[in-house]
Each structure stands twice: as structure tokens, then as C-alpha cells.
Design an enzyme around this catalytic site. Structure first.
Site, PDB file in Angstrom:
ATOM      1  N   ALA A  63       0.826  -1.198   0.000  1.00  0.00           N
ATOM      2  CA  ALA A  63       0.000   0.000   0.000  1.00  0.00           C
ATOM      3  C   ALA A  63       0.866   1.255   0.000  1.00  0.00           C
ATOM      4  O   ALA A  63       2.048   1.228   0.357  1.00  0.00           O
ATOM      5  CB  ALA A  63      -0.913  -0.003   1.220  1.00  0.00           C
ATOM      6  N   GLY A 102      -0.573  -5.704   0.017  1.00  0.00           N
ATOM      7  CA  GLY A 102      -1.459  -5.566  -1.131  1.00  0.00           C
ATOM      8  C   GLY A 102      -0.804  -5.974  -2.433  1.00  0.00           C
ATOM      9  O   GLY A 102      -1.477  -6.450  -3.355  1.00  0.00           O
ATOM     10  N   GLU A 105      -1.223  -9.577  -2.630  1.00  0.00           N
ATOM     11  CA  GLU A 105      -2.632  -9.873  -2.865  1.00  0.00           C
ATOM     12  C   GLU A 105      -2.993  -9.705  -4.340  1.00  0.00           C
ATOM     13  O   GLU A 105      -3.816 -10.450  -4.873  1.00  0.00           O
ATOM     14  CB  GLU A 105      -3.507  -8.988  -1.975  1.00  0.00           C
ATOM     15  CG  GLU A 105      -3.450  -9.409  -0.503  1.00  0.00           C
ATOM     16  CD  GLU A 105      -4.292  -8.552   0.406  1.00  0.00           C
ATOM     17  OE1 GLU A 105      -5.257  -9.063   0.994  1.00  0.00           O
ATOM     18  OE2 GLU A 105      -3.981  -7.344   0.530  1.00  0.00           O
ATOM     19  N   GLU A 125       0.828  -7.241   7.056  1.00  0.00           N
ATOM     20  CA  GLU A 125      -0.143  -6.313   7.634  1.00  0.00           C
ATOM     21  C   GLU A 125      -0.285  -6.441   9.140  1.00  0.00           C
ATOM     22  O   GLU A 125      -0.595  -5.470   9.834  1.00  0.00           O
ATOM     23  CB  GLU A 125      -1.516  -6.517   6.980  1.00  0.00           C
ATOM     24  CG  GLU A 125      -1.619  -6.024   5.555  1.00  0.00           C
ATOM     25  CD  GLU A 125      -1.231  -7.079   4.521  1.00  0.00           C
ATOM     26  OE1 GLU A 125      -1.544  -6.884   3.335  1.00  0.00           O
ATOM     27  OE2 GLU A 125      -0.624  -8.101   4.914  1.00  0.00           O
TER      28      GLU A 125
END
Length: 707
Positions: A63, A102, A105, A125
Site C-alpha cells: 500500500a 497488497g 494480494e 499487515e
């Protein structure tokens, strides 16, 4: 403004490339560009498959930290990942650098994953107090299995390409070092074998295996709770992974993941961990670095080969410096070299360093001697001798005559006046404090103590060495104990007062551990050696304020018996047969009772909450005084000292952040209450009073200082 996402062709393969330096963070323009590129690929009749790849040094590294704590602008990452997975043609993630959070992901949403050998992946995270929120907890167990997914996600650890392949998280480790070439080649194999999309959401075999295991999640929760020690997010990770197994379908699991994610986003722990994340970066912003330039440092002298000196030497050797260790005689230097060798051997055994690295450090980088003259050409000297002003003055007087002009002269003192040490030389501008924490090769904190005449270039040099040695350098002014030990001294005194007033040392330790510290103050004192604190108390006895309550008598009496903790087998605790974990010592309780009787103290009970109220109030109040005096630049500096040097639980953010989250008015109210018992010790810091009156927080001071 051009899009950070580009779209091109390599034959029948569409290549979707992100170029958002420095780490291809998943900012709003990146998410929007990626969404548009996927839509374009779907309608591209020329393209049979697509490769998503990062330009520069990495795939998507996660992120965008600039968006932390702010409302997320559309499109959100979960939707973009779902769009990738829903493609009717194969999408391949080509990984290099670090695909984290992310970023990983996104890769999990692709149908296939290929990585260059040096790539790393992970879902860290949990270290920010949250869980993966774009399908990471739902897709990872489908690829790697529930237990492997739980281990990966609750630890937040990074996984190398080969391990990721072994876990089933990626499909191939390429021999190619160019991720685009690796991705296109893999895509060619997919299309050449008429292999279509393989949505991760449709893989259920590993979930079916988990459904057959009774008590699986009870065991995973117990393991996570033991390691988490009060942190919420590891346990919530298990809840989210369980949803992958128990939800009626994939979309329901995603919805539960998002609900849990949003709950953690609103938690104090998330706020505290984000504070710690940014704080670690903020402490490197100091005024001297705006004007000072680091001096070149290649060769370093370390005076002292004991536990601290050998630890400093190892930290510097590992960072690539050439190190000359100096000790007083042949036996001492032999012992110092043996400590270095033994620690490096242990590093090899644990896989931290290779045998080749160890051999190079010992043969080429490390030299031991009894001659101070061997330091004539080093660029930096770090003194790590006995904590005595006379001893240190003598050392610096010698260094002043021996070392070349421009050599930085650093003291590893943990308490003493660096200005007084610097005055022993004709070059006080070259003198600075570099306070390492033991074991120095492991502990990340390095207090950089700036004296009155320290040149900005010298300060910049100390910060550069800290960075190269992977330490968190934090600027401190000069006072007794600097930031860390000065604040620690206050909460240790509170702990001693609590014991005099009725608590047992074991109750205090249990309360502190329950709060989230790895060990309590009396266990720590036993570990470090009770004689260290005893020596400090004796050193300060002559200058002690007559109004100060002295509550260390019971500890002094233990030391008078020659019981210093683990190294003598007895201290506050007893350590039978060299045990590392102490047992309650009846003699300690007997001594405490004797002191209470002599002082006429009527013992009373304290709850764990009452213990921690006093413990934290003392820490926060002294931290505010450290700020008032300019010893610390910002509240966040105090927080990071406590996190990296003293075991303050990271998920509480540090004492000053903790105070903000509790409410400064509440903290001040506690201090006022205790002030009625001991007006000298509990006098509120004027800064704390002023902040409460203005309705401000400590964090407001960080914002003023950090731009």
C-alpha cells in the site's frame, strides 16, 4: 498526468507494467490504471494472456503509506484484485523484488505466479495492527493450506521465492533475472499448452483437508496468542482464515475478511502500530543532518572486548567495517576475540551469516591488539570501557594524542556527561556519544548523544554508521541517562516504591508482562546484574536531593550479600543450577518485610491496573520533562527509544502515544492524585499541564517538528 500503468504487447502476450517509483506502491492512480489495463486486456483480441510486472526494483511493494489513516479513494484494491481474477484469459504475475501486503494480494488474484530467484513475498499487515484486506486471508490458505497460511500471515514474515514455491504460493522460480522476460516466457507456456485461467478462489482441496481436522483452529489460536502477547491482529488473522474454511462461499469469506479488517482499522492498536511504523522513519530527521555531511568511515576502533565491546564489534563487522579491538592485556584481548568468534559461529549455526562471511570477517576485517597506537589511522573510535568518568577521561586523553585529525571519537557511555568527556580533548567538536544497547549486535537502538560542541558532520557520521549497521539512531541531548535510562530510572523507582508499599516484586513483574513487556523490571535487573543499578545509586548518593524518597534499600541489601541476579544464581529471584528463568526467592520477601518494619510502612495490596497506572504515569511525566529540557527533539523520539531499547510493546505505540490514546487529562489526573503522596517525585511536568490546558496532544508536537 500520465498513468503509472503502461500496456504493451510481446507477441500475443499483453504486458501490463507499473512504474510508480520508488517501490511501485498501490496508490489510487496505480489502482485505477491497473483496473483500466485489465479491462483493456479483456477486450484485446490480439492478447491471449497478460503479464503484470513491476518496473524498477520491485513488483508492487504494498500500500501507499501516504494514504494510511485516510479515506481510501476508489477504486479499492479488493475490487481491482477481483477484476484480475475474473478475467476470461490467463493473467500471470511476474514477481521480483518484494511483493508484500497488497502487492502480494494482487499476485494472489492472478491466475499464475512466476518469480525470479531473488524475489520475496509476504503479508506483513499484522505488523501494522491489521490483516490483509484484499483477499490475502482467503486466497493464501487455498494455495498453501491453512496451517502454512496461518504461520505466514500471523508472523508477517517475508518468504523467499524457493520457499514460496515449496508452499504452493507461486508456480515457478525462473532462471531469468528479468521479470518481464520470465513472465512472458511463462505466459507462452500457458498459452502453448492451452491452459486457461485458474482462479485461486476456485481451489478448495486444501480447505477440504482443513475441514477434516478437529480442533485445528483452537490450536492455531493458542499458538498465535502465545506469540502475540496481547496484540489483537494475529488472532483476528486466524478468525479471517477460519472464514475461508467455514463461510458458505468465497464471496462470503471475503466479506468477513473485510469486516474484520475494518474493525481493526478502527482500533487503538492499529493507530499505535502505524505510529511506530512512521516513528521509526521520523527519528532520522534531525537538524544537524540539514547542514552536516557524514565523514568517510571505513575503519573503526573499538576499545573494550567485554560483552558490550564485542557486541559493537560484531555489529560493525556485519555492516562491512574493518574493526580494530583494543584491550588492556593479552588475556583480555584473547577473551574479546573469543567472544566475537563464538557469536559469529552461533550466527552461522542459525543461518544468519554464511561460513564464508564469518571467515572473511575474522580474517580480513577484524584485528585485536593491546596497543592504543593501532588506532592512529581509524576513522571512528567507539570507547566501550567501564562506566567510570575517570576511566573514560583517561581513554579520551590518550585518543586525542593518537588519532588522526578528523577521526570521530565516540563514547558508549550510558549515563555520563559527554561534554565533560569531550573537554578532555583538544577537539571537542569531534566527540559524540554513541550509546549501544546490549547485546549490541542484536538490539536495534543506538542513542546518538550530541554534546554542546559536536560538529554537525560528526552527528551526520554517527547517523550514517547507525543506518549502515541497521540500527535505529535517535538523537539525544546530554543529561544523566540521556533519554532511555533517564526515563527508565523513574519507572524503576516507582517499581521499587510499589514494593516498599506492599506489592511483591513478582506482582510488579507480572503486571508489567501482562501489559505487554517481554519481562518485568526486576527480572530485567537480575538479567543485567543488580550490581549495575547498585553502583549507579552509590555514585549518585552524594548528590541525591534530600526531598527524594529512597526506596531501594531492599535491593541494596540483596546486593550487599553478593547476590546480583542470574550471574550469581540469586538476586530478586533465585536461579537453581544456572536456570535462566527465576523462581520466587523467600529471602527477598523476608528482606522487604524487614525494610517495611524499619520504615514503619503498613503494606497494602495493589492490583495489576494500579501498578501499571503508576508505572506508566512516571514514564510519561519524565518523558514530558525530557521534552521540556530539549533532551529529546520530539515525543516520538521517546517512544522509539522505549520500543527499540526497553521492550515497550509496539502495539501500544510507546509511552507518549499511549498517553495520547488514554487522554492527557486522565494521565495528569493520575499524577495529581499521586502527588498528594509524594510531591517531590510526582511533580507534574509543566509541558504536560500546558498541553492539557490547550487541549493538545504529544502528537501535535510531532506534527510541528516533522514536515
Amino acid at each position: 498526468m500520465s498513468s503509472p500503468i503502461s500496456y504493451s504487447h510481446d507477441g500475443a502476450i499483453a504486458v501490463i507494467t507499473v512504474d510508480n517509483p520508488p517501490v511501485n506502491a498501490l496508490s489510487q492512480p496505480v489502482r485505477e490504471g491497473l483496473s483500466k489495463a485489465i479491462a483493456r486486456f479483456e477486450g484485446d483480441s490480439k492478447a491471449k494472456a497478460a503479464v503484470i510486472v513491476g518496473s524498477g526494483r520491485t513488483f508492487f511493494a504494498g500500500a501507499d503509506i501516504k494514504e494510511f489513516g485516510k479515506p481510501l479513494a476508489a477504486p479499492g484494491l479488493p475490487g481491482v484484485v477481483n477484476e484480475i481474477e475474473a478475467c476470461s484469459k490467463p493473467v500471470i504475475a511476474a514477481l521480483h523484488g518484494t511483493a508484500l501486503g497488497g502487492g502480494f494480494e494482487v499476485a494472489l488474484g492472478c491466475h499464475y505466479r512466476v518469480a525470479v530467484a531473488s524475489a520475496k513475498v509476504g503479508l506483513p499487515e499484522v505488523n501494522l495492527g491489521i490483516i490483509p484486506g484484499a483477499g490475502g486471508t482467503q486466497r493464501t490458505p487455498r494455495l498453501a493450506g491453512v496451517e502454512a497460511a496461518a504461520g505466514l500471515i500471523t508472523s508477517g514474515r517475508h518468504v523467499g521465492a524457493q520457499e514460496a514455491l515449496d508452499l504452493g504460493l507461486i508456480d515457478e522460480v525462473s532462471n531469468d533475472t528479468d521479470p518481464t522476460a520470465a513472465g512472458v516466457a511463462f505466459a507462452g507456456l500457458i498459452t502453448g499448452n492451452d491452459m486457461g485461467p485458474r482462479p485461486t478462489r476456485d481451489l478448495n482441496d486444501k480447505l477440504d483437508e482443513a475441514r477434516k481436522q478437529d480442533g485445528l483452529f483452537d490450536g492455531l489460536r493458542a499458538a498465535a496468542a502465545k506469540k502475540a502477547r496481547g496484540q489483537l491482529s494475529p488472532l483476528v488473522c486466524i478468525d479471517a482464515i477460519e472464514a475461508a474454511v467455514t463461510a458458505k462461499d468465497f464471496d462470503a469469506g471475503l466479506a468477513e475478511e473485510r469486516r474484520l479488517f475494518d474493525t481493526l482499522m478502527a482500533s487503538d492498536q492499529r493507530e499505535a502500530l502505524i505510529h511506530a511504523f512512521f516513528g521509526e522513519r521520523a527519528v532520522g530527521k534531525v537538524p544537524e543532518l540539514e547542514t552536516g555531511n557524514p565523514r568517510e568511515v571505513a575503519r573503526v576502533g573499538v576499545i573494550g572486548g567485554g560483552t558490550m565491546g564485542s557486541g559493537i564489534s560484531i555489529a560493525l563487522l556485519t555492516a562491512g567495517y574493518h574493526v580494530t579491538m583494543v584491550e588492556r592485556d593479552d588475556d583480555a584481548i584473547a577473551a574479546g576475540k573469543a567472544r566475537v568468534e563464538k557469536t559469529l559461529e552461533g550466527g552461522v549455526a542459525r543461518g544468519k551469516v554464511s561460513g564464508e562471511q564469518r571467515d572473511r570477517m575474522l580474517a580480513d576485517q577484524f584485528h585485536g591488539t593491546t596497543s592504543m597506537n593501532a588506532l592512529a589511522q581509524v576513522d571512528l573510535v567507539i570507547e566501550a570501557v567501564f562506566e567510570s568518568m575517570d576511566v573514560k577521561k583517561d581513554v579520551f586523553g590518550q585518543l586525542d594524542k593518537i588519532c588522526k585529525p578528523g577521526c570521530v571519537l565516540a563514547s558508549n557511555t550510558s549515563y555520563l556527561d559527554v561534554n565533560e568527556i569531550a573537554a578532555m580533548t583538544e577537539r571537542p567538536q569531534d566527540v559524540i556519544g554513541m550509546h549501544f544497547f546490549s547485546p549490541a549486535n542484536i538490539m536495534r537502538l543506538l542513542e546518538i548523544v550530541v554534546a554542546e560542541k559536536s560538529d554537525p558532520d560528526v552527528v551526520a557520521t554517527a547517523f550514517a554508521v547507525a543506518k549502515k549497521a541497521k540500527k535505529v539512531g535517535i538523537r539525544s541531548g546530554v543529561c544523566d541517562g540521556f533519554i532511555g535510562n533517564r526515563v527508565m530510572g523513574k519507572y524503576l523507582r516507582v517499581a521499587q516504591m510499589l514494593v516498599e508499599d506492599g506489592a511483591t516484586p513478582y506482582e510488579v513483574d507480572e503486571a508489567v508482562v501482562g501489559f505487554g513487556y517481554p519481562m518485568g523490571p526486576f527480572s530485567m535487573s537480575d538479567l543485567a546484574g543488580m550490581d549495575i543499578g547498585w553502583a549507579t545509586r552509590k555514585r549518585k548518593a552524594a548528590t541525591r536531593d534530600p526531598n527524594e524518597r529512597y526506596a531501594s534499600d531492599w535491593m541494596d541489601r540483596i546486593c550487599e550479600q553478593g547476590h546480583y541476579g542470574q550471574k550469581t544464581g540469586r538476586g530478586t529471584y533465585t536461579y537453581p543450577e544456572g536456570a535462566r528463568k527465576g523462581e520466587h526467592e523467600p529471602e527477598t520477601l523476608k528482606i522487604i518485610e524487614e525494610v517495611r518494619r524499619e520504615k514503619g510502612i503498613n503494606a497494602r495490596n495493589f492490583t495489576a491496573d494500579e501498578i501499571m497506572e503508576r508505572y506508566m504515569a512516571a514514564m510519561i511525566n519524565e518523558g514530558a520533562k525530557v521534552l521540556e529540557e530539549g533532551i529529546a527533539l520530539r515525543p516520538v523520539d521517546i517512544d522509539m527509544v522505549q520500543l527499540f531499547g526497553y521492550g515497550h510493546p509496539r502495539w501500544r505505540g510507546g509511552p507518549m502515544k499511549y498517553a495520547d490514546m488514554q487522554g492527557l487529562d486522565k494521565i495528569l489526573s493520575s499524577i495529581r492524585k499521586f502527588e498528594s503522596e509524594d510531591a517531590w517525585f510526582w511533580k507534574p511536568a509543566q509541558l504536560l499541564v500546558d498541553l492539557v490546558e490547550r487541549g493538545e496532544t504529544f502528537d501535535s508536537l510531532n506534527k510541528k517538528e516533522i514536515s
